[in-house]
Design an enzyme around this catalytic site. Structure first.
Site, mmCIF file in Angstrom:
data_model
loop_
_atom_site.group_PDB
_atom_site.id
_atom_site.type_symbol
_atom_site.label_atom_id
_atom_site.label_comp_id
_atom_site.label_asym_id
_atom_site.label_seq_id
_atom_site.Cartn_x
_atom_site.Cartn_y
_atom_site.Cartn_z
ATOM 1 N N HIS A 1 0.913 -1.394 0.021
ATOM 2 C CA HIS A 1 -0.070 -0.089 0.104
ATOM 3 C C HIS A 1 0.694 1.153 -0.038
ATOM 4 O O HIS A 1 0.450 2.430 0.377
ATOM 5 C CB HIS A 1 -1.070 0.178 1.240
ATOM 6 C CG HIS A 1 -1.555 -1.330 1.400
ATOM 7 N ND1 HIS A 1 -2.717 -1.833 0.867
ATOM 8 C CD2 HIS A 1 -1.247 -2.412 2.378
ATOM 9 C CE1 HIS A 1 -3.007 -2.919 1.241
ATOM 10 N NE2 HIS A 1 -2.092 -3.335 2.122
ATOM 11 N N SER B 1 13.605 20.604 -15.344
ATOM 12 C CA SER B 1 12.621 21.597 -15.127
ATOM 13 C C SER B 1 12.831 23.019 -15.733
ATOM 14 O O SER B 1 13.994 23.477 -15.578
ATOM 15 C CB SER B 1 11.953 21.880 -13.626
ATOM 16 O OG SER B 1 11.064 23.168 -13.604
#
Length: 476
Positions: free
Chosen positions: A153, A283
């Site tokens: 999970h 970026s």
């Protein structure tokens, strides 16, 4: 010169390999049509039809020299691509024009070409899979002993090793390889089946001689390396074949998506990262960024390919009786692009895995933060064996665990649970440091990697010698 006024398919311009892009090019497609016409004429001649060797050779000499402008002009006139190329071929070899496409229907060239190109493309996908499997196996072997947090999970769970985790990615590719091999093994040739699959036109050409019609089918198939044709067909081969092929490609995309997603998660944790080039920019605004762009691209391409099987399933399920033409446009789109997309995904896979960067200090830091909680059961057992009261010790562990967790959530830099337990008088003297050795919490991880390599990887390496250790270059 590049045409900047029309849409460029990114699969061609940015993502797929030149080899796969060339395979689905007009040159390869239409020269394959011509080879099919040559093979048909040659086989018909050998079986006694009035076709000369000179006519066959005249056709053979013009297989690659296609006047595409002339073909486009014919198609504008006739609104029929196959007849446009019949006339273009006849113009290039006028002495043989009368016998081109003799007895055939359009699907003789279109369907058989799709099968020929699909076989070639499946072989390329198979080889790329073998390369990626081998690269992951080498990575797994190198890092089979390095403990790391396991996650369920995406929450910390029992420890595994970096190499053991890589076997999960690798095994999914092995399952894909088996399916691609199966599709290759099952792929057959349409052959010469006529307008409704009855071979009536060829039976008429050979004066009712069934054996010659069957021999014609076998000869043309053999000319292209197929030892079997589909036993029954309408005008086309069953579109279920396309559905099975595209589904197998989508399964490869599923595996690529899973690997790309996992790598993105690990990059966030700063445990494992994809290669990053010296001048690469992460970026345009945030100069410090090192985004996992290749893994993200894998996921994006995979999402595209995984969406394609539905179109092929609908097409297979809506073929009217002996054929309908509503399969044409969608197959022109889906079949090549499914191969191009998977090619791009596997190019990335083979580029990324050999350059994966593992950061053991970050992995160790995450283990140090979480291992004390995971070690409490082992500590409890050791303390009981040393004479402690199981229930009382369990309560002390519960209290200290909650306090240590609250401290971490409050901003503490380290997990002090073990220090708390060492100071607790309820615990008998224990080798806390020995119990906390991470290698004692990975179970059979390292041995599982070794067994996996021997049982699953070595047979593939023996089956495909020379197709491993490849690192592909990718486009921007």
């Amino acid at each position: 010169m590049k045409d900047y006024q029309t849409y460029d398919n990114p699969l061609i311009q940015r993502y797929a390999s030149r080899k796969m892009a060339h395979l689905w090019s007009p040159q390869v497609k239409f020269s394959t049509w011509r080879r099919l016409w040559v093979a048909l004429a040659q086989a018909e001649r050998e079986l006694g039809l009035n076709i000369t060797a000179e006519q066959v050779e005249a056709l053979r000499a013009q297989v690659e020299t296609i006047d595409f402008a002339a073909a486009e002009n014919y198609e504008r006139r006739f609104r029929h691509d196959v007849m446009a190329h019949v006339h273009t071929f006849a113009d290039a070899a006028p002495s043989a024009g009368a016998i081109i496409h003799l007895g055939a229907t359009s699907c003789y060239v279109t369907d058989n070409t799709d099968l020929i190109l699909s076989r070639e493309a499946l072989g390329m996908v198979r080889d790329q899979l073998v390369g990626a499997i081998d690269a992951l196996a080498r990575f797994a072997d190198r890092w089979k002993d390095l403990p790391c947090l396991g996650y369920t999970h995406f929450q910390p769970a029992q420890l595994v090793t970096v190499g053991k985790r890589a076997t999960l990615w690798c095994y999914e590719l092995i399952l894909d390889l088996g399916e691609i091999e199966r599709r290759l093994a099952d792929l057959r040739f349409l052959g010469v089946k006529g307008t409704t699959g009855t071979q009536a036109s060829f039976l008429a050409l050979f004066d009712g001689d069934h054996d010659k019609v069957k021999a014609l089918d076998d000869k043309v198939a053999a000319a292209f390396g197929f030892d079997q044709t589909y036993p029954v067909a309408g005008q086309t081969y069953s579109r279920k074949i396309d559905s099975q092929t595209v589904s197998a490609l989508a399964a490869v995309a599923e595996s690529g998506h899973r690997f790309g997603m996992d790598l993105r998660l690990l990059a966030h944790e700063q445990e494992v990262e994809e290669p990053f080039e010296a001048e690469q920019i992460g970026s345009s605004a945030m100069a410090y960024k090192r985004n996992p762009m290749r893994a993200e691209r894998m996921c994006s391409l995979a999402r595209f390919v995984m969406g394609l099987p539905a179109g092929m399933a609908h097409t297979a399920g809506t073929q009217w009786l002996e054929r309908t033409l509503d399969d044409s446009a969608i197959r022109r789109l889906i079949i090549p692009q499914a191969f191009l997309g998977v090619d791009a995904i596997l190019n990335l896979y083979n580029n990324v895995v050999p350059g994966l960067v593992v950061h053991p200090p970050r992995i160790a830091a995450h283990i140090a933060e979480q291992l004390p909680f995971m070690a409490t059961e082992n500590l409890l057992m050791a303390a009981v064996q040393a004479g402690g009261d199981r229930q009382a010790l369990h309560e002390r562990i519960r209290v200290h665990s909650h306090d240590a967790a609250a401290r971490l959530k409050g901003g503490a830099a380290d997990n002090d649970l073990i220090a708390r337990l060492e100071k607790d008088a309820a615990f008998p003297p224990l080798d806390f440091a020995g119990v906390m050795d991470p290698s004692k919490f990975t179970g059979r991880s390292a041995r599982q990697v070794e067994e996996f390599l021997e049982a699953e990887i070595e047979p593939i390496r023996r089956r495909y010698p020379g197709r491993t250790e490849t690192r592909t270059e990718i486009h921007v």
